[in-house]
Design an enzyme around this catalytic site. Structure first.
Site, PDB file in Angstrom:
ATOM      1  CG  HIS A 174       8.638  53.247  57.587  1.00 50.44           C
ATOM      2  ND1 HIS A 174       9.822  53.208  56.891  1.00 50.44           N
ATOM      3  CD2 HIS A 174       7.675  52.996  56.662  1.00 50.44           C
ATOM      4  CE1 HIS A 174       9.595  52.960  55.615  1.00 50.44           C
ATOM      5  NE2 HIS A 174       8.282  52.819  55.444  1.00 50.44           N
ATOM      6  CE1 TYR A 189       6.335  54.671  49.109  1.00 48.35           C
ATOM      7  CE2 TYR A 189       5.276  52.868  47.951  1.00 48.35           C
ATOM      8  CZ  TYR A 189       6.023  53.336  49.011  1.00 48.35           C
ATOM      9  OH  TYR A 189       6.462  52.454  49.965  1.00 48.35           O
TER      10      TYR A 189
END
Lengths: 354, 98
Positions: A174, A189
């Protein structure tokens, strides 16, 4: 029809194409703000890149990079402080140290490198053989792992709720995938692009785990962060890609907040607009298409997502754009109205995105 | 004085919250919290302390109510002021106790 991007045109890819040591703006910053030893290292890096640059000019357009398929891993130990990267604990080719976090970070980043190289012919995070730097034992009781823009960082966990963050290989995958995303679609983000950014990290994280375990889509439990909670927490892991919202339900930490479809999308401001919450929606879409297609999930569903991430999606792409883009890619790869394209379309429909 | 604490984000995306009221704490603890708030110079901190987001970092929101004063600070972990982190650590321990 969206224009196909090539790597050299990508605005994010201004890293020195020869040596891939560090983007110049980072070394500049270290020279200005770093400690004495960091400054010396940054200046040395800069000198080397200047030398390489001279060599490149002499040989024209040939590009030098780390030999494809060769990993360059370094694991550092922050010794429970927050200075990065810390002290070198294990370099490429060094034997096991006996420190579980160090060895897990080393092996997990190796498995991640091998996955991207062997499945997608991608040479490391930036596609140009970038070094894989990890720091373990970051801070005290630190319940987290993150990608700081140039390296991975792992905490030991507080021991009450969380174990060490290297314990689960999909966590390592990840974090490294955040680096891939930063170099490719560069999804912002926040909000839906941020939730897609998170989802790509979970998707490739679980695929790396499935490949290590030689699991087909129907053999995986699709749990992200299995083993990360201590036995005191009532939960199987951090997120369930198969059934978002069901990974944990605990007295102290509460209930898994992930929605499984658009009807339940989170619209608040916490967590950058719910990037770790709404990732449940694309995560489940991936699970649905991978199990409908069958076999090893990285071979077809993973390929569709990889092409979307590296060639089609942009910084502000939302769920709907991702869905429509992936339907197109599935058609190009496997044919219009193929079983694969139908699986992709049905998955995004089931979660309510299209 | 009331302190309302929330931590979101991080890899796990857990929401950790704690609310304390110094009136209901034991005197030594209440004293400690008051000292941490004073050391942070909390009421003079900007409402938002942000940075370009690094993936999986924590976000904090802290609100303090004291008499008729009231202030909320949102801060990204990567730019946490040194003087604020002891208060954050204290509140995090309170949140972990549940």
């Amino acid at each position: 029809m969206k224009k196909l991007k090539t790597r050299s045109q990508h605005p994010k890819n201004h890293i020195c194409p020869i040596c891939c040591i560090l983007p110049p703006h980072i070394t500049d910053r270290v020279i200005l703000n770093g400690t004495e030893s960091q400054r010396e290292w940054a200046l040395q890096a800069l000198r080397e890149s200047e030398q390489f640059r001279g060599r490149r000019e002499a040989v024209g357009s040939i590009r030098f990079m780390a030999p494809a398929g060769s990993k360059r891993r370094t694991v550092y130990n922050a010794k429970n402080l927050t200075d990065l990267p810390g002290t070198i604990a294990r370099g490429e080719g060094d034997p096991s140290t006996g420190d579980l976090a160090v060895d897990e970070a080393y092996n997990g980043s190796g498995a991640t490198y091998d996955f991207f190289y062997e499945v997608f012919k991608r040479n490391s995070i930036d596609g140009l053989g970038m070094r894989l730097d990890s720091t373990v034992h970051y801070d005290r009781k630190y319940d987290n792992a993150f990608w700081n823009g140039s390296q991975m960082v792992y905490g030991d966990g507080d021991g009450e709720l969380f174990n060490r963050f290297t314990i689960s290989i999909d966590v390592i995958g990840h974090e490294l995938t955040h680096g891939v995303t930063q170099n490719e679609a560069a999804l912002v983000y926040r909000g839906q692009p941020g939730a897609l950014n998170e989802s790509f990290s979970d998707v490739f994280g679980i695929l790396i785990k499935q490949r290590i375990l030689n699991q087909t889509a129907d053999q995986s439990n699709w749990i992200i962060g299995e083993g990360l909670f201590t036995s005191r927490v009532n939960g199987v892991g951090i997120r369930s890609m198969k059934a978002p919202g069901t990974a944990y339900n605990d007295r102290v930490i509460g209930k898994d907040p992930q929605p499984a479809d658009m009807k339940n999308i989170y619209t608040g401001t916490a967590d950058n607009g719910g990037v770790h919450i709404n990732s449940g929606i694309p995560n489940r879409a991936f699970y649905l298409m991978a199990t409908a297609i069958g076999g090893y999930a990285w071979e077809k569903a993973g390929k569709i997502w990889y092409i979307a991430l590296t060639e089609r999606l942009r910084a502000r792409s939302n769920f709907r754009t991702a869905a429509n883009t992936m339907i197109l890619i599935a058609g190009e790869l496997y044919g219009q109205n193929s079983k694969e394209q139908k699986a992709v379309r049905d998955a995004w429909k089931t979660v309510g995105v299209i | 004085m009331r302190v309302l604490f929330e931590r979101t984000g991080g890899f796990a995306g857990l929401v950790m919250t704690a609310t304390i009221d110094t009136a209901t704490l034991l005197p030594p603890e209440a004293n400690q919290v008051c000292q941490l708030v004073a050391a942070a110079d909390f009421f003079n901190l900007p409402a938002t302390i942000a940075s370009p987001s690094q993936p999986d970092r924590f976000q904090y929101q802290i609100t303090i109510e004291e008499g008729d004063r009231h202030h909320t600070v949102q801060v990204d972990e990567s730019v946490m002021p040194d003087r604020l982190s002891p208060l954050v650590e204290w509140m995090l321990e309170a949140a972990r106790r549940g």
